[in-house]
Design a protein around this motif. Structure first.
Motif, PDB file in Angstrom:
ATOM      1  N   ASN A 258       0.822  -1.202   0.000  1.00  0.00           N
ATOM      2  CA  ASN A 258       0.000   0.000   0.000  1.00  0.00           C
ATOM      3  C   ASN A 258       0.863   1.261   0.000  1.00  0.00           C
ATOM      4  O   ASN A 258       0.499   2.277  -0.599  1.00  0.00           O
ATOM      5  CB  ASN A 258      -0.912  -0.007   1.227  1.00  0.00           C
ATOM      6  CG  ASN A 258      -2.089   0.933   1.088  1.00  0.00           C
ATOM      7  OD1 ASN A 258      -2.737   0.984   0.039  1.00  0.00           O
ATOM      8  ND2 ASN A 258      -2.380   1.689   2.129  1.00  0.00           N
ATOM      9  N   ALA A 259       2.029   1.175   0.650  1.00  0.00           N
ATOM     10  CA  ALA A 259       2.901   2.344   0.739  1.00  0.00           C
ATOM     11  C   ALA A 259       3.586   2.661  -0.583  1.00  0.00           C
ATOM     12  O   ALA A 259       3.826   3.825  -0.897  1.00  0.00           O
ATOM     13  CB  ALA A 259       3.958   2.126   1.826  1.00  0.00           C
ATOM     14  N   VAL A 260       3.915   1.625  -1.371  1.00  0.00           N
ATOM     15  CA  VAL A 260       4.711   1.858  -2.583  1.00  0.00           C
ATOM     16  C   VAL A 260       3.874   1.858  -3.862  1.00  0.00           C
ATOM     17  O   VAL A 260       4.402   2.157  -4.934  1.00  0.00           O
ATOM     18  CB  VAL A 260       5.842   0.814  -2.721  1.00  0.00           C
ATOM     19  CG1 VAL A 260       6.738   0.834  -1.499  1.00  0.00           C
ATOM     20  CG2 VAL A 260       5.290  -0.596  -2.959  1.00  0.00           C
ATOM     21  N   LYS A 261       2.584   1.528  -3.773  1.00  0.00           N
ATOM     22  CA  LYS A 261       1.780   1.466  -4.998  1.00  0.00           C
ATOM     23  C   LYS A 261       1.791   2.816  -5.709  1.00  0.00           C
ATOM     24  O   LYS A 261       1.680   3.864  -5.092  1.00  0.00           O
ATOM     25  CB  LYS A 261       0.344   1.042  -4.682  1.00  0.00           C
ATOM     26  CG  LYS A 261      -0.452   2.044  -3.880  1.00  0.00           C
ATOM     27  CD  LYS A 261      -1.864   1.526  -3.593  1.00  0.00           C
ATOM     28  CE  LYS A 261      -2.655   2.546  -2.771  1.00  0.00           C
ATOM     29  NZ  LYS A 261      -3.984   2.050  -2.400  1.00  0.00           N
ATOM     30  N   GLY A 262       1.945   2.761  -6.998  1.00  0.00           N
ATOM     31  CA  GLY A 262       2.000   3.983  -7.780  1.00  0.00           C
ATOM     32  C   GLY A 262       3.389   4.560  -7.914  1.00  0.00           C
ATOM     33  O   GLY A 262       3.651   5.353  -8.822  1.00  0.00           O
ATOM     34  N   ASP A 263       4.298   4.176  -7.032  1.00  0.00           N
ATOM     35  CA  ASP A 263       5.678   4.666  -7.095  1.00  0.00           C
ATOM     36  C   ASP A 263       6.641   3.566  -7.536  1.00  0.00           C
ATOM     37  O   ASP A 263       7.488   3.785  -8.392  1.00  0.00           O
ATOM     38  CB  ASP A 263       6.111   5.221  -5.735  1.00  0.00           C
ATOM     39  CG  ASP A 263       5.320   6.458  -5.332  1.00  0.00           C
ATOM     40  OD1 ASP A 263       5.016   7.283  -6.223  1.00  0.00           O
ATOM     41  OD2 ASP A 263       4.993   6.591  -4.145  1.00  0.00           O
ATOM     42  N   ALA A 264       6.519   2.399  -6.929  1.00  0.00           N
ATOM     43  CA  ALA A 264       7.405   1.290  -7.274  1.00  0.00           C
ATOM     44  C   ALA A 264       6.913   0.584  -8.533  1.00  0.00           C
ATOM     45  O   ALA A 264       5.782   0.792  -8.993  1.00  0.00           O
ATOM     46  CB  ALA A 264       7.470   0.298  -6.111  1.00  0.00           C
ATOM     47  N   ASP A 265       7.752  -0.251  -9.102  1.00  0.00           N
ATOM     48  CA  ASP A 265       7.358  -1.083 -10.238  1.00  0.00           C
ATOM     49  C   ASP A 265       6.157  -1.938  -9.845  1.00  0.00           C
ATOM     50  O   ASP A 265       6.076  -2.441  -8.719  1.00  0.00           O
ATOM     51  CB  ASP A 265       8.537  -1.969 -10.641  1.00  0.00           C
ATOM     52  CG  ASP A 265       8.206  -2.874 -11.807  1.00  0.00           C
ATOM     53  OD1 ASP A 265       8.238  -2.395 -12.944  1.00  0.00           O
ATOM     54  OD2 ASP A 265       7.909  -4.057 -11.557  1.00  0.00           O
ATOM     55  N   ALA A 266       5.225  -2.106 -10.779  1.00  0.00           N
ATOM     56  CA  ALA A 266       3.990  -2.837 -10.476  1.00  0.00           C
ATOM     57  C   ALA A 266       4.274  -4.269 -10.026  1.00  0.00           C
ATOM     58  O   ALA A 266       3.574  -4.798  -9.152  1.00  0.00           O
ATOM     59  CB  ALA A 266       3.072  -2.837 -11.692  1.00  0.00           C
ATOM     60  N   SER A 267       5.301  -4.908 -10.581  1.00  0.00           N
ATOM     61  CA  SER A 267       5.613  -6.285 -10.188  1.00  0.00           C
ATOM     62  C   SER A 267       6.091  -6.353  -8.746  1.00  0.00           C
ATOM     63  O   SER A 267       5.787  -7.308  -8.020  1.00  0.00           O
ATOM     64  CB  SER A 267       6.670  -6.873 -11.120  1.00  0.00           C
ATOM     65  OG  SER A 267       6.151  -7.011 -12.429  1.00  0.00           O
ATOM     66  N   PHE A 268       6.864  -5.350  -8.313  1.00  0.00           N
ATOM     67  CA  PHE A 268       7.328  -5.293  -6.917  1.00  0.00           C
ATOM     68  C   PHE A 268       6.134  -5.162  -5.980  1.00  0.00           C
ATOM     69  O   PHE A 268       6.039  -5.864  -4.963  1.00  0.00           O
ATOM     70  CB  PHE A 268       8.284  -4.111  -6.752  1.00  0.00           C
ATOM     71  CG  PHE A 268       8.797  -3.924  -5.348  1.00  0.00           C
ATOM     72  CD1 PHE A 268       9.897  -4.625  -4.908  1.00  0.00           C
ATOM     73  CD2 PHE A 268       8.163  -3.040  -4.476  1.00  0.00           C
ATOM     74  CE1 PHE A 268      10.377  -4.448  -3.603  1.00  0.00           C
ATOM     75  CE2 PHE A 268       8.628  -2.863  -3.184  1.00  0.00           C
ATOM     76  CZ  PHE A 268       9.742  -3.570  -2.740  1.00  0.00           C
ATOM     77  N   THR A 269       5.217  -4.262  -6.313  1.00  0.00           N
ATOM     78  CA  THR A 269       4.021  -4.086  -5.482  1.00  0.00           C
ATOM     79  C   THR A 269       3.180  -5.352  -5.495  1.00  0.00           C
ATOM     80  O   THR A 269       2.652  -5.773  -4.456  1.00  0.00           O
ATOM     81  CB  THR A 269       3.199  -2.893  -5.994  1.00  0.00           C
ATOM     82  OG1 THR A 269       4.044  -1.757  -6.165  1.00  0.00           O
ATOM     83  CG2 THR A 269       2.085  -2.545  -5.027  1.00  0.00           C
TER      84      THR A 269
END
Length: 562
Positions: A258-269
């Motif tokens: 939830n913290a990284v969604k939209g910022d990190a790569d979609a596969s990481f999230t």
């Protein structure tokens, strides 16, 4: 328009045997396109000839995560480690498997051997694992250490509160979540639900109701509405957000996703969201996040499968079904999508979002009579519409316009404007509709100009402005906005057709014919295609005469108009 890349064909579809190198290359292509299902097949074929290859194992385990096969991913992660590999992906998968089995000692052993899921996750997971082993004081010390680390305060405080609540210390948990101990920090929806449940366990239902009322609008979240109803009835709510250490580790993964969604790569999230949903299959927020990420990666079939895991008894089932229908539309199955929405309307038709989704789906497929009925039903569910409800009247107006019920459409557009007068989409549509009917052209031009001021880069609105000038016989004024619209919507058949008409009106006939040919290449509907062919064969003047329309004014005369 650039052609969409096609997914790598599954091995079964391949003609003849495929070499190990070919399978490896195909797996890489599938992975780069987030085509997880194809990647699973191709990596499986590549591994059959080289089962201990770390690169193949790493790729295969992420492909399995992508498809939601966390058990298969764990087996691959174990093989990857046995082959000497170490990676964040493998560690996350192994932690999730250990937490599912409540083998917290295995998690600590994995970390001691150098396995890392990332610094923040390592510390939080270690703390929860110690709690799972009964080492509560060590766990709280670890949470306290993170709470004192700059930038990580919220993670440490939130998870310490959940840990205390899972052990029955609701007073201590509430002190943290309320900000009384350690300072305040923003709470997510899930954090607010945890606080509500903790207050209820402390026999403070009125405070829990007040917290809900401060943070949620009635009728916008069915789960929250149900919690409020139960609190009002005096029911003590159980603490469900984290029931044990395994749940806590699942919450760690969800917190990270939830913290990284939209910022990190979609596969990481996706990796962390999948781990969260695996550990808590009832965490609907995690499931919806997984499905949304898969849609973002254009994996619509996998997204529909994820949405389908939400139980019909879940308060957010309707949201999952609407998502499943949207993913089914995107997968190219409109009839199946409409069947999902129709079935949902039969069981959850008293929910505004359901009627609106059904109406939007019907409108999308140009089933306007059915769309009108659904929009009508939605509007009847809002006896006192406010500014946010303008879209209901706007949408019903669009459908009425498509049905050529122009008076009804205009009435709805004006009702929408009364509710929310500064919506460029609404101003543009009403203006364009009036222009297209040849009515109230001066007012129409004014509406469209207002829309242009709000969205000066919108191709659709610039097209409306140019077309309004054309219908007002201000042909030269029409050229610039129509050219700008064409630049922004270069493969739109209607915009390109309009540009051709404007060019013809100002005497640029070869350019007009070129634009009409372009419009024909952009897959126009049959009515427009037939008119384009007539214009290319006979010219616009002849077509207008055959249609009984007024002839174009000479450019000089048109330019003389005020």
């Amino acid at each position: 328009m650039a052609e969409t890349a096609k997914p790598a064909p599954a091995p079964e579809a391949s003609a003849g045997p495929v070499s190990a190198a070919g399978a490896y290359l195909a797996a890489g292509v599938a992975s780069s396109e987030a085509d997880y299902a194809a990647a699973v097949e191709w990596y499986g074929r590549a591994l059959s000839g080289d089962p201990a290859n770390p690169a193949l194992l790493q790729g295969a385990l992420m492909a399995h995560v992508g498809t939601g096969d966390m058990v298969g991913a764990a087996k691959l992660a174990q093989a990857f480690q046995a082959a000497g590999g170490k990676s964040q992906i493998a560690t996350v998968v192994l932690i999730a498997g250990d937490a599912k089995r409540q083998d917290y000692a295995a998690i600590l052993k994995e970390q001691a051997a150098g396995g890392s899921a990332g610094a923040v996750l390592d510390d939080l997971v270690k703390a929860w694992a110690k709690l799972g082993l009964g080492r509560m004081s060590e766990a709280t010390e670890a949470f306290d250490k993170m709470a004192k680390t700059k930038g990580l305060e919220a993670f440490g405080l939130y998870h310490k509160a959940l840990a205390l609540a899972s052990a029955g210390d609701y007073e201590g948990a509430e002190n943290i979540l309320s900000g009384k101990a350690g300072g305040s920090f923003p709470l997510t929806r899930r954090g607010l639900i945890a606080t509500v449940e903790i207050l209820s366990q402390l026999e403070r239902n009125p405070e829990a109701v007040a917290l809900i009322d401060r943070n949620f609008q009635p009728g916008t979240d069915l789960e929250i509405d149900d919690l409020r109803r139960r609190l009002d009835a005096g029911e003590p709510l159980p603490f469900t957000i984290v029931r044990n250490a395994g749940d806590g580790i699942g919450e760690v993964f969800y917190s990270m996703a939830n913290a990284v969604k939209g910022d990190a790569d979609a596969s990481f999230t996706l990796l962390h969201a999948r781990a969260a949903a695996y550990l808590r299959p009832d965490n609907t927020e995690a499931i919806l996040l997984v499905a949304g990420l898969l849609e973002q990666q254009r994996q619509h079939v996998l997204a529909t499968a994820a949405y389908a895991t939400v139980s019909p008894s879940d308060p957010n089932f309707h949201a999952a079904e609407i998502g499943r229908a949207n993913a089914t539309f995107a997968a190219g199955h409109p009839e199946a999508a409409l069947e999902i929405l129709q079935a949902l309307a039969r069981t959850h038709g008293d929910i505004l979002a359901v009627q609106l989704a059904l109406a939007d789906g019907m409108r999308r497929e140009k089933r306007y009579d059915e769309a009108f009925k659904a929009y009508d039903a939605a509007i009847k569910m809002v006896p006192n519409p406010g500014p946010g409800h303008w879209v209901l009247f706007y949408s019903r107006g669009v459908v009425s316009d498509a049905l050529r019920h122009y008076d009804a459409a205009e009435a709805d557009f004006r009702r929408a404007m009364a509710l929310n007068p500064n919506q460029p989409e609404l101003l543009n549509y009403l203006g364009y509709s009036l222009v297209d009917q040849g009515r109230k052209l001066d007012e129409a031009l004014g509406l469209i100009k207002r829309a242009v001021l709000m969205q000066p880069d919108s191709g659709a609105i610039l097209d409306s402005l140019g077309w309004a000038y054309y219908r007002l016989e201000r042909y030269r004024d029409a050229v610039l906005p129509m050219e700008q619209a064409s630049q922004r919507m270069p493969v739109d058949a209607t915009v390109t057709d309009h540009l051709g008409d404007v060019y013809w009106a100002v005497g640029r006939k070869r350019e007009a014919e070129y634009q009409w040919r372009r419009a024909l290449s952009y897959d126009p509907d049959e009515k427009l295609a037939a008119r384009l062919r007539l214009k290319l064969a006979k010219g616009l003047d002849a077509v207008l005469a055959a249609e009984g329309a007024a002839p174009l004014k000479p450019v000089a005369a048109a330019a003389a108009q005020p």
